[in-house]
Design a protein around this motif. Structure first.
Motif, mmCIF file in Angstrom:
data_model
loop_
_atom_site.group_PDB
_atom_site.id
_atom_site.type_symbol
_atom_site.label_atom_id
_atom_site.label_comp_id
_atom_site.label_asym_id
_atom_site.label_seq_id
_atom_site.Cartn_x
_atom_site.Cartn_y
_atom_site.Cartn_z
ATOM 1 N N ILE A 45 0.826 -1.209 0.000
ATOM 2 C CA ILE A 45 0.000 0.000 0.000
ATOM 3 C C ILE A 45 0.863 1.264 0.000
ATOM 4 N N GLY A 46 2.177 1.083 -0.142
ATOM 5 C CA GLY A 46 3.052 2.233 -0.341
ATOM 6 C C GLY A 46 3.894 2.666 0.839
ATOM 7 N N ILE A 47 3.902 1.899 1.906
ATOM 8 C CA ILE A 47 4.770 2.244 3.039
ATOM 9 C C ILE A 47 6.187 1.783 2.698
ATOM 10 N N ARG A 48 7.127 2.703 2.809
ATOM 11 C CA ARG A 48 8.517 2.364 2.484
ATOM 12 C C ARG A 48 9.064 1.329 3.465
ATOM 13 N N ARG A 49 9.863 0.425 2.936
ATOM 14 C CA ARG A 49 10.469 -0.619 3.763
ATOM 15 C C ARG A 49 11.263 -0.019 4.919
ATOM 16 N N SER A 50 11.900 1.124 4.688
ATOM 17 C CA SER A 50 12.691 1.761 5.740
ATOM 18 C C SER A 50 11.831 2.280 6.889
ATOM 19 N N GLU A 51 10.523 2.392 6.676
ATOM 20 C CA GLU A 51 9.596 2.855 7.709
ATOM 21 C C GLU A 51 9.036 1.687 8.529
ATOM 22 N N LEU A 52 9.302 0.462 8.091
ATOM 23 C CA LEU A 52 8.752 -0.728 8.741
ATOM 24 C C LEU A 52 9.771 -1.326 9.699
ATOM 25 N N PHE A 53 9.280 -2.177 10.590
ATOM 26 C CA PHE A 53 10.163 -2.882 11.504
ATOM 27 C C PHE A 53 10.592 -4.200 10.864
ATOM 28 N N GLN A 54 11.619 -4.800 11.424
ATOM 29 C CA GLN A 54 12.078 -6.103 10.953
ATOM 30 C C GLN A 54 11.833 -7.125 12.042
ATOM 31 N N THR A 55 11.504 -8.337 11.619
ATOM 32 C CA THR A 55 11.339 -9.413 12.591
ATOM 33 C C THR A 55 12.681 -10.105 12.790
ATOM 34 N N VAL A 56 12.793 -10.811 13.900
ATOM 35 C CA VAL A 56 14.054 -11.487 14.185
ATOM 36 C C VAL A 56 13.862 -12.982 14.074
#
Length: 102
Positions: A91-102
């Protein structure tokens, strides 16, 4: 206690913590999903299985997450989180704005 790098990472995380932003996010998720998340520092615990996150993104774009796993098996929780993150990107949220899972 924590030592070395663990302590530094925890201090960095605490420095970024904003209780007002957390409360805004909690209210938003509850409003979009009809879910119940207790207020306060541990409200993120209610999001760890990914169910409310998937329901929230589906409230924004219906059907974007096809299947939401409610089973408590860890790999199904991870699948929910992964599906949520993919939906966010689509939906257009930049990957850099998201969290990462471990």
């Amino acid at each position: 206690g924590q030592f070395g790098l663990d302590r530094e990472l925890e201090a960095k995380k605490l420095a970024k913590y904003d209780p007002h932003l957390e409360e805004e996010a909690r209210k938003f998720v509850c409003q979009r999903t009809g879910g119940s998340i207790p207020p306060g520092r541990n409200c993120l615990t209610a999001l760890k299985d990914g169910v409310l996150l998937c329901q929230m993104i589906n409230s924004i774009r219906p059907g974007i997450v096809k299947k939401i796993n409610t089973n408590s098996m860890p790999f199904l929780k991870m699948e929910n989180i992964g599906n949520y993150l993919k939906a966010c990107e689509s939906i257009g949220i930049r990957r850099s704005e998201l969290f990462q899972t471990v």
